[in-house]
Scaffold this motif. Structure first.
Motif, PDB file in Angstrom:
ATOM      1  N   GLY A   1       0.820  -1.206   0.000  1.00 44.85           N
ATOM      2  CA  GLY A   1       0.000   0.000   0.000  1.00 44.85           C
ATOM      3  C   GLY A   1       0.851   1.251   0.000  1.00 44.85           C
ATOM      4  O   GLY A   1       2.079   1.191  -0.075  1.00 44.85           O
ATOM      5  N   CYS A   2       0.204   2.394   0.111  1.00 40.42           N
ATOM      6  CA  CYS A   2       0.906   3.666   0.145  1.00 40.42           C
ATOM      7  C   CYS A   2      -0.024   4.726   0.731  1.00 40.42           C
ATOM      8  O   CYS A   2      -1.237   4.518   0.840  1.00 40.42           O
ATOM      9  CB  CYS A   2       1.356   4.099  -1.256  1.00 40.42           C
ATOM     10  N   TYR A   3       0.557   5.858   1.104  1.00 41.62           N
ATOM     11  CA  TYR A   3      -0.220   7.019   1.515  1.00 41.62           C
ATOM     12  C   TYR A   3      -0.306   7.995   0.345  1.00 41.62           C
ATOM     13  O   TYR A   3       0.686   8.222  -0.356  1.00 41.62           O
ATOM     14  CB  TYR A   3       0.431   7.714   2.720  1.00 41.62           C
ATOM     15  N   VAL A   4      -1.485   8.569   0.129  1.00 40.65           N
ATOM     16  CA  VAL A   4      -1.657   9.560  -0.922  1.00 40.65           C
ATOM     17  C   VAL A   4      -2.408  10.770  -0.367  1.00 40.65           C
ATOM     18  O   VAL A   4      -3.117  10.677   0.641  1.00 40.65           O
ATOM     19  CB  VAL A   4      -2.428   8.996  -2.138  1.00 40.65           C
TER      20      VAL A   4
ATOM     21  N   LEU B   1     -13.371  15.855  -0.413  1.00 43.67           N
ATOM     22  CA  LEU B   1     -12.219  16.467  -1.069  1.00 43.67           C
ATOM     23  C   LEU B   1     -11.017  16.195  -0.169  1.00 43.67           C
ATOM     24  O   LEU B   1     -10.880  16.805   0.884  1.00 43.67           O
ATOM     25  CB  LEU B   1     -12.422  17.970  -1.277  1.00 43.67           C
ATOM     26  N   ASN B   2     -10.190  15.255  -0.567  1.00 42.28           N
ATOM     27  CA  ASN B   2      -9.074  14.821   0.272  1.00 42.28           C
ATOM     28  C   ASN B   2      -8.147  15.984   0.614  1.00 42.28           C
ATOM     29  O   ASN B   2      -7.732  16.745  -0.254  1.00 42.28           O
ATOM     30  CB  ASN B   2      -8.285  13.731  -0.466  1.00 42.28           C
ATOM     31  N   ASP B   3      -7.828  16.132   1.920  1.00 42.67           N
ATOM     32  CA  ASP B   3      -6.917  17.190   2.361  1.00 42.67           C
ATOM     33  C   ASP B   3      -5.905  16.675   3.370  1.00 42.67           C
ATOM     34  O   ASP B   3      -5.293  17.453   4.099  1.00 42.67           O
ATOM     35  CB  ASP B   3      -7.695  18.369   2.949  1.00 42.67           C
ATOM     36  N   THR B   4      -5.710  15.349   3.427  1.00 44.36           N
ATOM     37  CA  THR B   4      -4.752  14.784   4.368  1.00 44.36           C
ATOM     38  C   THR B   4      -4.271  13.436   3.839  1.00 44.36           C
ATOM     39  O   THR B   4      -4.849  12.882   2.896  1.00 44.36           O
ATOM     40  CB  THR B   4      -5.388  14.604   5.757  1.00 44.36           C
ATOM     41  N   TRP B   5      -3.210  12.905   4.435  1.00 44.15           N
ATOM     42  CA  TRP B   5      -2.683  11.612   4.012  1.00 44.15           C
ATOM     43  C   TRP B   5      -3.675  10.498   4.326  1.00 44.15           C
ATOM     44  O   TRP B   5      -4.188  10.420   5.438  1.00 44.15           O
ATOM     45  CB  TRP B   5      -1.362  11.323   4.718  1.00 44.15           C
ATOM     46  N   GLU B   6      -3.928   9.647   3.341  1.00 41.88           N
ATOM     47  CA  GLU B   6      -4.800   8.491   3.548  1.00 41.88           C
ATOM     48  C   GLU B   6      -4.130   7.247   2.977  1.00 41.88           C
ATOM     49  O   GLU B   6      -3.486   7.289   1.920  1.00 41.88           O
ATOM     50  CB  GLU B   6      -6.169   8.713   2.899  1.00 41.88           C
ATOM     51  N   TRP B   7      -4.286   6.149   3.707  1.00 41.59           N
ATOM     52  CA  TRP B   7      -3.686   4.881   3.300  1.00 41.59           C
ATOM     53  C   TRP B   7      -4.516   4.229   2.215  1.00 41.59           C
ATOM     54  O   TRP B   7      -5.737   4.125   2.317  1.00 41.59           O
ATOM     55  CB  TRP B   7      -3.574   3.946   4.511  1.00 41.59           C
ATOM     56  N   VAL B   8      -3.858   3.770   1.151  1.00 40.79           N
ATOM     57  CA  VAL B   8      -4.515   3.057   0.058  1.00 40.79           C
ATOM     58  C   VAL B   8      -3.956   1.635   0.020  1.00 40.79           C
ATOM     59  O   VAL B   8      -2.745   1.441  -0.140  1.00 40.79           O
ATOM     60  CB  VAL B   8      -4.285   3.753  -1.293  1.00 40.79           C
ATOM     61  N   ASP B   9      -4.811   0.653   0.171  1.00 39.19           N
ATOM     62  CA  ASP B   9      -4.419  -0.758   0.153  1.00 39.19           C
ATOM     63  C   ASP B   9      -4.183  -1.195  -1.297  1.00 39.19           C
ATOM     64  O   ASP B   9      -5.101  -1.164  -2.121  1.00 39.19           O
ATOM     65  CB  ASP B   9      -5.523  -1.593   0.793  1.00 39.19           C
ATOM     66  N   LEU B  10      -2.949  -1.600  -1.612  1.00 38.97           N
ATOM     67  CA  LEU B  10      -2.592  -2.016  -2.968  1.00 38.97           C
ATOM     68  C   LEU B  10      -2.394  -3.523  -3.080  1.00 38.97           C
ATOM     69  O   LEU B  10      -1.891  -4.012  -4.101  1.00 38.97           O
ATOM     70  CB  LEU B  10      -1.316  -1.301  -3.426  1.00 38.97           C
TER      71      LEU B  10
ATOM     72  N   VAL C   1       4.846  -9.362   8.211  1.00 36.66           N
ATOM     73  CA  VAL C   1       4.815  -8.532   9.412  1.00 36.66           C
ATOM     74  C   VAL C   1       4.737  -7.068   9.029  1.00 36.66           C
ATOM     75  O   VAL C   1       3.991  -6.285   9.609  1.00 36.66           O
ATOM     76  CB  VAL C   1       6.066  -8.804  10.271  1.00 36.66           C
ATOM     77  N   GLU C   2       5.517  -6.675   8.003  1.00 40.33           N
ATOM     78  CA  GLU C   2       5.509  -5.273   7.593  1.00 40.33           C
ATOM     79  C   GLU C   2       4.129  -4.836   7.142  1.00 40.33           C
ATOM     80  O   GLU C   2       3.657  -3.753   7.468  1.00 40.33           O
ATOM     81  CB  GLU C   2       6.516  -5.051   6.455  1.00 40.33           C
ATOM     82  N   GLU C   3       3.455  -5.694   6.388  1.00 37.45           N
ATOM     83  CA  GLU C   3       2.131  -5.357   5.918  1.00 37.45           C
ATOM     84  C   GLU C   3       1.175  -5.188   7.082  1.00 37.45           C
ATOM     85  O   GLU C   3       0.381  -4.268   7.125  1.00 37.45           O
ATOM     86  CB  GLU C   3       1.607  -6.448   4.974  1.00 37.45           C
ATOM     87  N   SER C   4       1.265  -6.084   8.081  1.00 39.50           N
ATOM     88  CA  SER C   4       0.383  -6.022   9.243  1.00 39.50           C
ATOM     89  C   SER C   4       0.579  -4.733  10.017  1.00 39.50           C
ATOM     90  O   SER C   4      -0.375  -4.075  10.409  1.00 39.50           O
ATOM     91  CB  SER C   4       0.639  -7.229  10.147  1.00 39.50           C
ATOM     92  N   VAL C   5       1.853  -4.347  10.221  1.00 36.36           N
ATOM     93  CA  VAL C   5       2.132  -3.133  10.987  1.00 36.36           C
ATOM     94  C   VAL C   5       1.599  -1.904  10.289  1.00 36.36           C
ATOM     95  O   VAL C   5       0.937  -1.055  10.871  1.00 36.36           O
ATOM     96  CB  VAL C   5       3.656  -2.995  11.235  1.00 36.36           C
ATOM     97  N   VAL C   6       1.878  -1.807   8.978  1.00 32.48           N
ATOM     98  CA  VAL C   6       1.459  -0.614   8.254  1.00 32.48           C
ATOM     99  C   VAL C   6      -0.050  -0.508   8.183  1.00 32.48           C
ATOM    100  O   VAL C   6      -0.635   0.544   8.354  1.00 32.48           O
ATOM    101  CB  VAL C   6       2.059  -0.617   6.827  1.00 32.48           C
ATOM    102  N   ALA C   7      -0.716  -1.661   7.944  1.00 30.18           N
ATOM    103  CA  ALA C   7      -2.160  -1.623   7.781  1.00 30.18           C
ATOM    104  C   ALA C   7      -2.879  -1.333   9.094  1.00 30.18           C
ATOM    105  O   ALA C   7      -3.960  -0.770   9.090  1.00 30.18           O
ATOM    106  CB  ALA C   7      -2.643  -2.954   7.195  1.00 30.18           C
ATOM    107  N   GLN C   8      -2.266  -1.733  10.230  1.00 29.11           N
ATOM    108  CA  GLN C   8      -2.956  -1.618  11.500  1.00 29.11           C
ATOM    109  C   GLN C   8      -2.713  -0.282  12.193  1.00 29.11           C
ATOM    110  O   GLN C   8      -3.420   0.072  13.124  1.00 29.11           O
ATOM    111  CB  GLN C   8      -2.523  -2.758  12.419  1.00 29.11           C
ATOM    112  N   ALA C   9      -1.714   0.483  11.771  1.00 28.93           N
ATOM    113  CA  ALA C   9      -1.425   1.768  12.396  1.00 28.93           C
ATOM    114  C   ALA C   9      -1.365   2.853  11.335  1.00 28.93           C
ATOM    115  O   ALA C   9      -0.577   2.779  10.407  1.00 28.93           O
ATOM    116  CB  ALA C   9      -0.106   1.709  13.150  1.00 28.93           C
ATOM    117  N   LYS C  10      -2.226   3.828  11.468  1.00 28.29           N
ATOM    118  CA  LYS C  10      -2.311   4.923  10.505  1.00 28.29           C
ATOM    119  C   LYS C  10      -2.267   6.235  11.277  1.00 28.29           C
ATOM    120  O   LYS C  10      -3.028   6.435  12.222  1.00 28.29           O
ATOM    121  CB  LYS C  10      -3.612   4.803   9.703  1.00 28.29           C
TER     122      LYS C  10
END
Length: 214
Positions: A26-29, A89-98, A141-150
């Motif tokens: 994923g990524c933040y956009v 209208l997005n105005d902040t970082w949001e996580w996108v699951d890729l 593990v990396e995926e779990s950490v990133v997805a669970q904490a935003k």
């Protein structure tokens, strides 16, 4: 990318290559400020968004053979609802699951808008990208950490917003490494930063950390 193209077909806004095949995580956009105000107010080249308008980012996965593995869409602006309270209208970082893209050798992004003309998209085709994450395994593990904490900073009310699927300790440090504050968060929570001076801070949440600019 140029301001105009000779076609209304999709044009790559950016492309990221991996050193070897990895699984997309994923990524933040976030909206680029120029794009944000073009949508909110309009400009000589693009119209102010009204009911029915939309602007979206499309991530495309490409495997080692150059074949597209799939796409993931994210609306940076969504005015399609008849109820104005539902407009976004997005105005902040949001996580996108890729993760739907699977194993990829590269990811490229295109942008689509309801505001188009003879030369393609009128809406400026810029966006902000951060922490594009890939993994050696489909579920790591990396995926779990990133997805669970935003974590992101909400400038409208001076708070750090934390969202976590599990109970975690969110700690804020200044650039000198001094602990500013900490609190436990499960689900969602807000850390009030309004009383602290402007500057760069580091927020650590479980195994995840990020910088915010106040």
């Amino acid at each position: 990318m140029g301001a105009y193209t000779e076609s209304t077909s999709d044009t790559k806004t950016c492309e990221v290559y991996t050193s070897a095949p990895y699984y997309a995580v994923g990524c933040y956009v976030c909206n680029n400020p120029y794009v944000y105000y073009a949508i909110e107010k309009g400009n000589p080249y693009s119209t102010k968004f009204e009911q029915g308008d939309w602007f979206k980012l499309v991530a495309h996965g490409i495997d080692e053979q150059g074949t597209e593995t799939g796409t993931v869409e994210y609306y940076l602006a969504d005015y399609r609802s008849e109820n104005a309270d539902d407009w976004k209208l997005n105005d902040t970082w949001e996580w996108v699951d890729l993760s739907e893209l699977g194993q990829i050798a590269s990811i490229y992004f295109t942008m689509e808008s309801s505001d188009t003309g003879d030369y393609g998209i009128n809406t400026p085709t810029y966006f902000c990208l951060d922490k594009l994450t890939v993994s050696t395994e489909p579920s790591s593990v990396e995926e779990s950490v990133v997805a669970q904490a935003k974590v992101y900073y909400d400038r409208s009310n001076g708070t750090v917003r934390v969202e976590s699927a599990q109970l975690v300790e969110a700690a804020v440090y200044n650039m000198s490494g001094t602990l500013v504050m900490k609190q436990l968060v499960e689900g969602s929570g807000a850390i009030d930063m309004s009383a602290y001076p402007a500057g760069v801070y580091v927020v650590r949440c479980g195994g995840y950390s990020t910088k915010i600019v106040k």
